[in-house]
Design a protein around this motif. Structure first.
Motif, PDB file in Angstrom:
ATOM      1  N   GLY A   1     101.588  37.627 -17.318  1.00 44.24           N
ATOM      2  CA  GLY A   1     101.387  38.340 -16.061  1.00 44.24           C
ATOM      3  C   GLY A   1     101.230  39.849 -16.169  1.00 44.24           C
ATOM      4  O   GLY A   1     101.148  40.531 -15.165  1.00 44.24           O
ATOM      5  N   THR A   2     101.210  40.387 -17.383  1.00 47.10           N
ATOM      6  CA  THR A   2     101.135  41.839 -17.474  1.00 47.10           C
ATOM      7  C   THR A   2      99.706  42.350 -17.435  1.00 47.10           C
ATOM      8  O   THR A   2      99.492  43.516 -17.149  1.00 47.10           O
ATOM      9  CB  THR A   2     101.799  42.354 -18.764  1.00 47.10           C
ATOM     10  OG1 THR A   2     101.272  41.612 -19.863  1.00 47.10           O
ATOM     11  CG2 THR A   2     103.293  42.177 -18.715  1.00 47.10           C
ATOM     12  N   GLN A   3      98.748  41.443 -17.697  1.00 42.41           N
ATOM     13  CA  GLN A   3      97.354  41.886 -17.712  1.00 42.41           C
ATOM     14  C   GLN A   3      96.985  42.639 -16.434  1.00 42.41           C
ATOM     15  O   GLN A   3      96.448  43.729 -16.485  1.00 42.41           O
ATOM     16  CB  GLN A   3      96.377  40.700 -17.859  1.00 42.41           C
ATOM     17  CG  GLN A   3      96.433  40.051 -19.222  1.00 42.41           C
ATOM     18  CD  GLN A   3      97.319  38.835 -19.224  1.00 42.41           C
ATOM     19  OE1 GLN A   3      98.327  38.809 -18.517  1.00 42.41           O
ATOM     20  NE2 GLN A   3      96.966  37.837 -20.015  1.00 42.41           N
ATOM     21  N   GLU A   4      97.325  42.010 -15.304  1.00 42.02           N
ATOM     22  CA  GLU A   4      96.903  42.609 -14.038  1.00 42.02           C
ATOM     23  C   GLU A   4      97.821  43.750 -13.602  1.00 42.02           C
ATOM     24  O   GLU A   4      97.471  44.563 -12.798  1.00 42.02           O
ATOM     25  CB  GLU A   4      96.870  41.563 -12.925  1.00 42.02           C
ATOM     26  CG  GLU A   4      95.487  41.117 -12.588  1.00 42.02           C
ATOM     27  CD  GLU A   4      95.190  39.786 -13.260  1.00 42.02           C
ATOM     28  OE1 GLU A   4      94.355  39.069 -12.728  1.00 42.02           O
ATOM     29  OE2 GLU A   4      95.813  39.462 -14.304  1.00 42.02           O
ATOM     30  N   GLN A   5      99.035  43.703 -14.143  1.00 43.12           N
ATOM     31  CA  GLN A   5      99.989  44.711 -13.685  1.00 43.12           C
ATOM     32  C   GLN A   5      99.888  45.970 -14.537  1.00 43.12           C
ATOM     33  O   GLN A   5     100.000  47.090 -14.053  1.00 43.12           O
ATOM     34  CB  GLN A   5     101.401  44.113 -13.676  1.00 43.12           C
ATOM     35  CG  GLN A   5     101.512  43.118 -12.523  1.00 43.12           C
ATOM     36  CD  GLN A   5     102.568  42.075 -12.773  1.00 43.12           C
ATOM     37  OE1 GLN A   5     103.243  42.092 -13.781  1.00 43.12           O
ATOM     38  NE2 GLN A   5     102.727  41.170 -11.826  1.00 43.12           N
TER      39      GLN A   5
END
Lengths: 294, 294
Positions: A283-287
């Motif tokens: 989930g860090t890609q977009e964040q």
């Protein structure tokens, strides 16, 4: 050639007299004890897994295990044993109790049709459409002519689902009057089992010989090539579970099951999966701010 | 006071960032290994048996275990473990796949309502109504406003079934991207597992970060007092099964279950059963000619 459990327990030709069937015999009992049980359980697991896999890939085949028998004969026990032996996601259990108002408003096969197993699944019926000929005969709520119509409807129904891919295995769990007494007394004497006791059970027990005649009629009338009856000696819980497990094993073995092998380019898929970037964070890609890790 | 699995795994307050939740940690893991597993299984069996017994005597209480997670996160594995631990007749399993035409013609909660567990039963949902907010968000088939309406409908639905006697236990089985890779590769490399592989799985895997965001939203929006979310670290299959088993155990323990004790005259019933004639032959009363015994 090795005798099969199917051969050993299948209803014998001619008029059916249940007194002629032992309740405590143990045809083809396994002498290996727990070792045999374990092996049966492993084989059943593998076979059922293949059945399920085939179902997921378009096969229409499935199995319906119909369990009938007097109160305390072990319909629930067999279910727990069989389902406990295989992956529960491939088993669908249905218990049929006294019909509801809605169910009575339909043809007697209506509620049964709704709970038939899907492709790849082993359906277990704890009681079944057979209750709808047994109870009306014992309590005289249908005439003989009406009963005959129902026997014919059942045979037609079983022929229909068999043609559509269902292998039907019908077991009459056969216990003695004395065994029922012992099991009812066990319920009376054990506070953990008293909830299962119903005074109506005693009233039905008083009708034992009427139920025996009703079963004899049903076994005789509804024993067909496509859906034969098996009479399982059920005074011994262990033997009863083993025997039904063997019937199921032989049924599945005869289906010649295989794991489907989808026609995919496995090398390419393996390459795709292994050539990805190693371990992207969740989930860090977009964040993008790396606020993970508490 | 001993920390519970509920405390250890319940979703933390505030905005949900899944990267902040470990996938391989093992809070309250059992150090006893197989011994602990066996004990858990025995306790679950007893508790579920009491739940079932209460259901048979008029209690409206039941449990709904909702399993969500990425592909390969172990929804089926948990089901097999949990159901394998208890009497299958008290468990009802429902898998929700891509909605059918008929299902799509109804409100999205329609198909879910139809498969809710009855009184005394533990229902297991392998995927659930949450698919109907996750997939539409990832594939952009619903607007944000429409999604908000569905979150609200889900919360209202869960409040309603909770008020009617259902304890809802919602588990997000949390695996890493790397664990999914390993499990997909295991499918590719094992001819017995290849049937589970679907090329569409790779397309969904490519949307991993989008699914992560969708899960974060759903965990945040649908985490309520009556139906909280638990985040179960699921890289270890053994731990994942243990943890869900413990959540279920604590849930059932908190229900203060007891075997119903029907108000019957047990002495009289025992007397009735023991004073009968010893071992009447099956079915010979009416036939009277003693033709039993082959």
């Amino acid at each position: 050639m090795k005798q099969t459990m199917h051969d050993a327990l299948v209803l014998r030709p001619g008029p059916v007299v249940l007194a002629g069937y032992e309740t405590s015999s143990k045809p083809l009992a396994d002498v290996r004890g727990d070792k045999g049980q374990l092996e049966q359980s492993q084989v059943l697991t593998e076979l059922q897994s293949m059945l399920y896999a085939e179902g997921a890939h378009g096969s229409r085949r499935r199995v319906l295990l119909v369990l009938q028998g007097m109160d305390t004969s072990g319909k629930g026990g067999v279910t727990n044993h069989v389902v406990g032996s295989v992956q529960p996601i491939g088993v669908q259990y249905a218990a049929f109790k006294k019909p509801t108002e809605e169910e009575l408003a339909h043809d007697f096969l209506w509620r049964v049709r709704q709970r038939l197993p899907g492709p790849g699944v082993i359906g277990v019926f704890d009681r079944s459409h057979y209750e709808d000929v047994l109870v009306p005969r014992v309590h005289r709520t249908l005439t003989d002519a009406e009963l005959e119509l129902r026997y014919a409807a059942i045979n037609e129904f079983e022929r229909e689902i068999t043609a559509a891919g269902t292998t039907v295995v019908k077991c009459f769990l056969h216990i003695s009057y004395e065994t029922q007494r012992e099991r009812l007394l066990a319920r009376v004497d054990d506070p953990r089992k008293r909830w299962k006791f119903d005074e109506a059970d005693l009233a039905e027990r008083a009708l034992w010989s009427h139920y025996t005649l009703a079963y004899e009629a049903v076994l005789e009338r509804c024993h067909t090539d496509v859906a034969p009856w098996f009479v399982v000696p059920a005074d011994s819980k262990k033997y009863r579970n083993w025997a039904v497990g063997q019937l199921l094993r032989e049924t599945l073995e005869a289906m010649d099951l295989h794991y489907p092998q989808p026609a995919l380019d496995w090398n390419e898929i393996r390459e795709l999966l292994t050539s990805e970037a190693p371990r992207p964070s969740v989930g860090t890609q977009e964040q993008g701010d790396g606020q993970g890790g508490e």
